[in-house]
Write an enzyme that holds these catalytic residues in place. Structure first.
Site, mmCIF file in Angstrom:
data_model
loop_
_atom_site.group_PDB
_atom_site.id
_atom_site.type_symbol
_atom_site.label_atom_id
_atom_site.label_comp_id
_atom_site.label_asym_id
_atom_site.label_seq_id
_atom_site.Cartn_x
_atom_site.Cartn_y
_atom_site.Cartn_z
ATOM 1 N N HIS A 287 3.059 5.089 3.009
ATOM 2 C CA HIS A 287 4.143 4.760 3.940
ATOM 3 C C HIS A 287 5.475 5.306 3.449
ATOM 4 O O HIS A 287 6.521 4.834 3.854
ATOM 5 C CB HIS A 287 4.275 3.241 4.082
ATOM 6 C CG HIS A 287 3.039 2.553 4.520
ATOM 7 N ND1 HIS A 287 2.503 2.754 5.766
ATOM 8 C CD2 HIS A 287 2.219 1.672 3.889
ATOM 9 C CE1 HIS A 287 1.413 2.020 5.883
ATOM 10 N NE2 HIS A 287 1.211 1.357 4.762
ATOM 11 N N GLY B 222 0.827 -1.197 0.000
ATOM 12 C CA GLY B 222 0.000 0.000 0.000
ATOM 13 C C GLY B 222 0.867 1.255 0.000
ATOM 14 O O GLY B 222 2.002 1.234 0.465
ATOM 15 N N SER B 223 0.344 2.343 -0.524
ATOM 16 C CA SER B 223 1.038 3.618 -0.454
ATOM 17 C C SER B 223 0.733 4.294 0.885
ATOM 18 O O SER B 223 0.020 3.749 1.722
ATOM 19 C CB SER B 223 0.609 4.519 -1.610
ATOM 20 O OG SER B 223 1.035 3.954 -2.832
ATOM 21 N N HIS C 197 -0.441 0.672 10.015
ATOM 22 C CA HIS C 197 -1.590 1.370 9.446
ATOM 23 C C HIS C 197 -2.453 1.935 10.551
ATOM 24 O O HIS C 197 -3.631 2.190 10.378
ATOM 25 C CB HIS C 197 -2.443 0.434 8.603
ATOM 26 C CG HIS C 197 -1.639 -0.307 7.595
ATOM 27 N ND1 HIS C 197 -0.950 -1.432 7.920
ATOM 28 C CD2 HIS C 197 -1.395 -0.045 6.304
ATOM 29 C CE1 HIS C 197 -0.313 -1.850 6.838
ATOM 30 N NE2 HIS C 197 -0.551 -1.037 5.854
#
Ligand code: ADP
Ligand code: ADP
Ligand code: MG
Ligand code: MG
Ligand code: MG
Ligand code: MG
Lengths: 335, 210, 335, 210
Positions: free
Chosen positions: C59, C56-57, C222
C-alpha cells in the site's frame, strides 16, 4: 485492449475543470486567471524576480501543481500534451511580473519553444517586460550529448524548478536567477522506462502499444518512442541499464555529490521504485558517488502510463543551497 | 466564375477549410499516434473550431482579414507545435495576400510568406519531417501555376503538398515529438504535413466549386 | 487480460528489498531492524510517547513511508496485503519505546487486530511495556454506523497518523495521545471507488475483475468488494454519490470545519482527482461546510489499482493543531 | 501399524502437511481471490515453508514439539489473519496433546484446544464464514470417532471439515476481508476453511499410510 476508464466529465473541459479543482485544493494560496489557463500565487511579494513555468497539461502534478513559495510563481497551462498558446503565457507572465523580469523555465519541446518564444517577443516588444528563457534538457535518451539542444525536458524539471524557484526568492536579479537555473540544467540527467501506455482523455486512445512482455527504454513524457524496446527484465537489470546510460553521460564521477529523483510516470507502484532505488544506491556506492537527497514519488506523469524515470543532479554548494530551501506546493512539498 | 476570391469568399473558403479539418480529427490523431503524442487531430480541431467562431461574424472588410483571424484563432487555441506553426502560417501568410481579391499569384504569395515565417519560427529546414515538407513543395507548385489562375494554383498546391506528404514518409524526424523515434519514424508520413495537404484540398475544392 | 507487468526482482523478496530501498531513500533518518521487517526513526528523542504504525505492505507509501518526525516513530511491515506477525510488531515496539509507552495505530482488519493484539500481550506480559491500541475505522462502505467496529481503515489512516504523530511529539502521556488519536478516528470518514484492479506481485493476479464500463463503489483497500457495482459515470455524478454517503454518515453539518483528503489508489491521474475535488468543493460550499486544508495525492495504494477515495475529517481546535504540525516523511511531507 | 504417532512420526506428519499445503498455493489463492484479497495461498506457503525449515532438525523430544514448532513458524512468517489463526491452532492445539504418542483422543484434543484458542483470538463464533466453520465440525467429528483410533479420528475430522467447507458456502461473511461482500460472499467457500480441510486430509493420509 479496451481504452482506459477515467472518471471525468466532458473530456474537452478537463483542463478548465482541473484548474478549478487545483485552486480549491490550495485554499487561497493560488488563483486562476479569469480568462486564461494560468495559475498564479496569491502571496507574491511586492518585488521579486518572477519564475514562470508551464507546458502541456496531463502531466500532473507538474507544472501547475508546482506553483508556490520557492517553486514557480505561476504556470501557463496548455491542453493535454500541448504547449500553452502565447496569449496564456503572456498573461501569466504579466500576472507574476514584480518589476524584476521574468524567467521562463520549461521543458525543451518544439511546441513549448515556439509558443514561449512568441510570448517572449510580445512581452519584450509590447509590454517592456524583460524575459529570459531556460529550457530543461535532461532526457539523455532523446539525443547524444553533443546535441544537448535536442534533448527533451522530463522529470528533472522538478529539480530545475525547485532550484530556480529558490533562486528567484533569494536572488535580486534576473541575470543571477537565469545563471543558477542554467547551471542546474547543465548538471541534470534523466532517463525513463515505460511498462504500459497512458491515454489522452479527449481521444481515449493509448498513446502507444507495448507487447505484454516488453518495456521501452527512454520513453518520452508524451509516450513518444524511446531509444529501444526490449523484453521485460528484473528490476536490478533495468536499474543497471538506466544507471549506465546516466552515469556515462555527464559523466558523473567518483566524489560527485548528487540529488536522486525517482519519478513515477503514472501507474507504477512505489514498491517497484523503492526496489529500483535499492539497486541504484548499490551502484552509486560502488562508483563512489554520494547521494545528498532522494525524492521518490509521482511528479511528472504521462496520464496513467506505467513506468518511471531516474534523474541525477550533480550538486555544488550553490545548487545544494537552493535545492534544499523548503518548498510547498500541492504537488511537491519538502522541508 | 471569375477564378478569384473576394473577402466574403475568402471567409467562406476558410469556413469550409475549418469544417473539413474538424471532420478529419481522427485521421490526424491516428497519424500522430504513430510517430508523435497522438493529439494532432484534437489540436487542429480546437484551432479550427475557434476559427469557425472567429469567422462567423460580419462580412470581412479585406481579403486578408479572414486569414489573419484564422491564424489568430489557431495560435490562441490549438497549443503545441501545431498551434505555433499553423497559426504562423495563416497569420504571416495573410501579409502576403495583396489587394481586394485573391488570385493565383496572391495565393502563392500567401503560401510563400507563410512558409518563410514558419521556417523561422520552427527553426527547421526542409527534410526534417514536418509540415514544412508539404508546405514548401506546395508553395513552389503554386507559384509555378499561379499565372493559370486560382483554381489551377490551388490544384497545383495540393499536388505539391501530397508529394511532400509522400516524401515525408522516407524522412527521419529531427524535430518535434517524432524526433526521438529516429529511424523508426521512417515509413510514416508527418501528421502536420498531412494537415497541410488537407487544408489545401479544402481550399482547392472551394475554389473549384464557388 | 494479461497480468500487469511489474519491474521487480524475486517477487517473494519484494518487501525485504523495498525496505532496503526505503532506508536508502531516507538517508540516515530511518533504519531497518536487523532481523525484522520494521522501520524505525534514527532521530527519536530520549523520552517520548511512541507511535507504532503498521500493516500489510503493498500500500506504499503507507505505512513505512509515514515514519518520521510528527508521524509514526516506527512501522511494523507485513508481507503484501498481510498484517505483520507478532514478533515483527514486538521488536518494532521495543525499538521505538522511549519509556512512556507505545500507541499502536493501524487499520481495523481481522489480521492486523489479531497480530497486534498478540504483540500487545507479549509486550505487556514479557516486557512490561505499556501498550494502547487505536484502530482506524474510517471506511463507511464497510459497515453501517452502528457497527463502527466492523469498519475497515483506509486512507483516513494518513490523518490519524498525522494527528497521533503530532500528539506523540507534544503530549506527555500515553493516555493523552490515545485520547487524541481516538478523537481523530471518531471524526474520520472515507469511501473509495475502484475503476480497475491491481495485482499482488507474488501471484501476478488481478485481485478482482471489473467490466470495461463498470466501477465499484466502496472498494476495500485490498480489492475486497465494495458496496455496489455500477456503470461508469461522470466525475460529478461519482462525486455526488461519494459525498452523499460521507456527509450523511457522521453526519457532517453546516458550520463544520473539515480536512479533505483525496487519495489515489494507484493508477488514477491527479487530473481526475482535481476534477473530482472541484465538485466536492461545490457540494461542501452548498452544505456550508468549511475546508481547512486539502491533500490530494497518493498515500494509500492498492498496488496499481485505479480508483480513488475521499476522506473527510471533522476538526476542532485540538485536532487542527496536531494535524497542522509540520511533518516530513518519504511518503508525506507538509509544512 | 500401531495407529498412534510418536514424536518423530508427528514431525514427519507435519512435514507431509507442509508439503501438501505448499503444493496447493494456487487453489487457496484462487479461493481468496473470489471473496478476499487473493493472498491466502501465498500466506500459507510462507508459513509452511518456514514450518518445513523448523521441523527439519534433530528428532523432536516430545510429541507436541513439532506442533508447537509448526505453530511458531506459521505465526511468525505467514502474517495476516491466517498467520494468527493457523499459528494459534497449532500452538495452542499442541497443549492439548498429552503423553508420548498421539492417539485418536489426543488428536481430538489437539483440535479442541486449537479451536478454543482460535475462537478467542478471532473473536468469532461458528457461522461467520471462517476456518472455524471447518475446524469446529472437524473437532466434533474427531471427538466422536476418537475411541476408534487415530486413523478413524483423522478420517472423521476430514469429513467434518469438508462438510464445514460445504456449509461455509451458504454463510454470509461477517469478519475478515470477505465481510464487506455481505450477501455476495454467498456461494463461495471460505478459503481458511478449505485450508483446514487440506491440513486434515494430509494428516489423515499420513496416519493411514505410516
Ligand atoms: N519545429 C517545427 N517546425 C515546423 N513544424 C513543426 C515543428 N515541430 C513540429 N512541427 C509540426 O507539428 C506537428 C505536430 O503537431 P501537434 O501534434 O499538434 O503538436 P505537438 O507536437 O506539440 O503534439 C508535426 O507533425 C510537425 O508537422
Ligand atoms: N476473525 C477471524 N477468526 C478466525 N478466522 C479468521 C478470522 N478472520 C479471517 N479468518 C480466516 O482467515 C482466512 C483468510 O486468510 P488470509 O487470506 O491468509 O488472510 P487475510 O484475510 O489477512 O488476507 C479467512 O478465509 C478465514 O478463514
Ligand atoms: Mg502534443
Ligand atoms: Mg502531437
Ligand atoms: Mg491479506
Ligand atoms: Mg487474504
Amino acid at each position: 485492449m479496451a481504452n482506459p476508464k477515467k472518471i471525468l466529465n466532458d473530456p474537452k473541459k478537463v483542463v478548465a475543470e482541473m484548474l478549478e479543482g487545483l485552486v480549491f485544493a490550495n485554499d487561497g494560496r493560488l488563483r486562476k486567471l479569469d480568462k486564461h489557463a494560468a495559475i498564479v500565487r496569491t502571496d507574491l511579494p511586492e518585488s521579486k524576480v518572477a519564475l514562470l513555468i508551464g507546458g502541456g497539461s496531463g502531466h500532473e502534478p507538474i507544472f501547475h501543481g508546482f506553483v508556490g513559495k520557492n517553486m514557480g510563481d505561476g504556470a501557463a497551462c496548455g491542453q493535454v500534451f500541448a504547449a500553452p498558446s502565447p496569449d496564456i503565457i503572456v498573461e501569466a507572465a504579466k500576472a507574476v511580473h514584480r518589476g524584476k523580469g521574468v524567467l521562463f523555465l520549461y521543458g525543451n519541446y518544439a511546441g513549448d519553444n515556439m509558443n514561449f518564444d512568441m510570448a517572449s517577443e510580445i512581452l519584450t516588444e509590447d509590454e517592456g517586460i524583460e524575459v529570459r528563457t531556460v529550457r530543461v534538457t535532461d532526457d539523455v535518451a532523446a539525443a547524444p550529448p553533443e546535441r544537448m539542444h535536442d534533448r527533451r525536458g522530463v522529470a528533472g524539471d522538478l529539480y530545475a524548478i525547485k532550484i530556480a524557484g529558490g533562486a528567484a526568492t533569494e536572488c535580486d536579479t534576473l541575470d543571477e536567477v537565469e545563471r543558477i537555473a542554467r547551471k542546474a540544467v547543465a548538471n541534470l540527467r534523466s532517463i525513463g522506462i515505460a511498462v504500459a501506455a497512458g491515454s489522452i482523455p479527449e481521444t481515449g486512445k493509448l498513446t502507444f502499444e507495448l507487447a505484454d512482455d516488453e518495456i521501452e527504454i527512454g520513453m518520452g513524457a508524451h509516450g513518444e518512442a524511446g531509444v529501444s524496446r526490449q523484453k521485460i527484465a528484473p528490476a536490478d537489470t533495468v536499474a543497471d541499464q538506466i544507471m549506465e546510460k546516466l552515469l556515462s553521460d555527464l559523466p558523473f564521477k567518483r566524489g560527485d555529490e548528487v540529488a536522486l529523483l525517482i519519478n513515477n510516470l503514472g501507474a507504477t507502484t512505489m514498491m517497484e521504485m523503492l526496489i529500483v532505488n535499492r539497486r541504484i544506491r548499490q551502484i552509486l556506492d560502488r562508483e563512489g558517488i554520494k547521494v545528498h537527497r532522494t525524492d521518490v514519488g509521482t511528479w511528472l506523469t504521462v496520464q496513467e502510463m506505467a513506468g518511471f524515470s531516474v534523474t541525477l543532479l550533480r550538486l555544488d554548494d550553490e545548487l545544494k543551497h537552493y535545492l534544499d530551501l523548503p518548498a510547498e506546493s500541492l504537488g511537491y512539498s519538502r522541508m | 466564375m471569375s477564378d478569384t476570391l473576394d473577402a466574403t469568399q475568402a471567409r467562406d473558403m476558410l469556413v469550409a477549410v475549418s469544417n473539413y479539418m474538424i471532420d478529419r480529427t481522427d485521421t490526424l490523431t491516428d497519424a500522430d499516434l504513430a510517430i508523435g503524442d497522438g493529439d494532432h487531430g484534437i489540436g487542429m480541431r480546437r484551432g479550427f473550431e475557434a476559427a469557425l467562431e472567429a469567422l462567423n461574424g460580419e462580412a470581412p472588410e479585406t481579403v486578408d482579414a479572414p486569414f489573419k483571424a484564422t491564424g489568430m484563432a489557431i495560435m490562441s487555441n490549438t497549443g503545441g507545435a501545431a498551434g505555433a506553426v499553423f497559426g504562423t502560417l495563416f497569420r504571416a501568410g495573410s501579409k502576403g495576400i495583396p489587394g481586394d481579391v485573391i488570385d493565383g499569384a496572391g495565393f502563392a504569395a500567401f503560401l510563400e510568406e507563410g512558409l518563410a515565417a514558419v521556417l523561422k519560427r520552427g527553426g527547421v529546414t526542409e527534410g526534417q519531417k514536418t509540415m514544412v515538407d508539404a508546405l514548401a513543395p506546395a508553395a513552389r507548385a503554386a507559384r509555378a501555376a499561379s499565372a493559370d489562375g486560382l483554381q489551377a494554383t490551388t490544384a497545383a498546391a495540393v499536388d505539391g503538398a501530397l508529394q511532400g506528404v509522400e516524401a515525408s514518409k522516407a524522412m527521419v524526424a529531427t524535430t518535434g515529438k517524432a524526433r526521438s523515434l529516429g529511424e523508426r519514424s521512417v515509413g510514416h508520413p508527418d501528421p502536420g504535413a498531412i494537415s497541410i495537404s488537407l487544408i489545401l484540398t479544402a481550399m482547392r475544392d472551394y475554389a473549384q466549386t464557388n
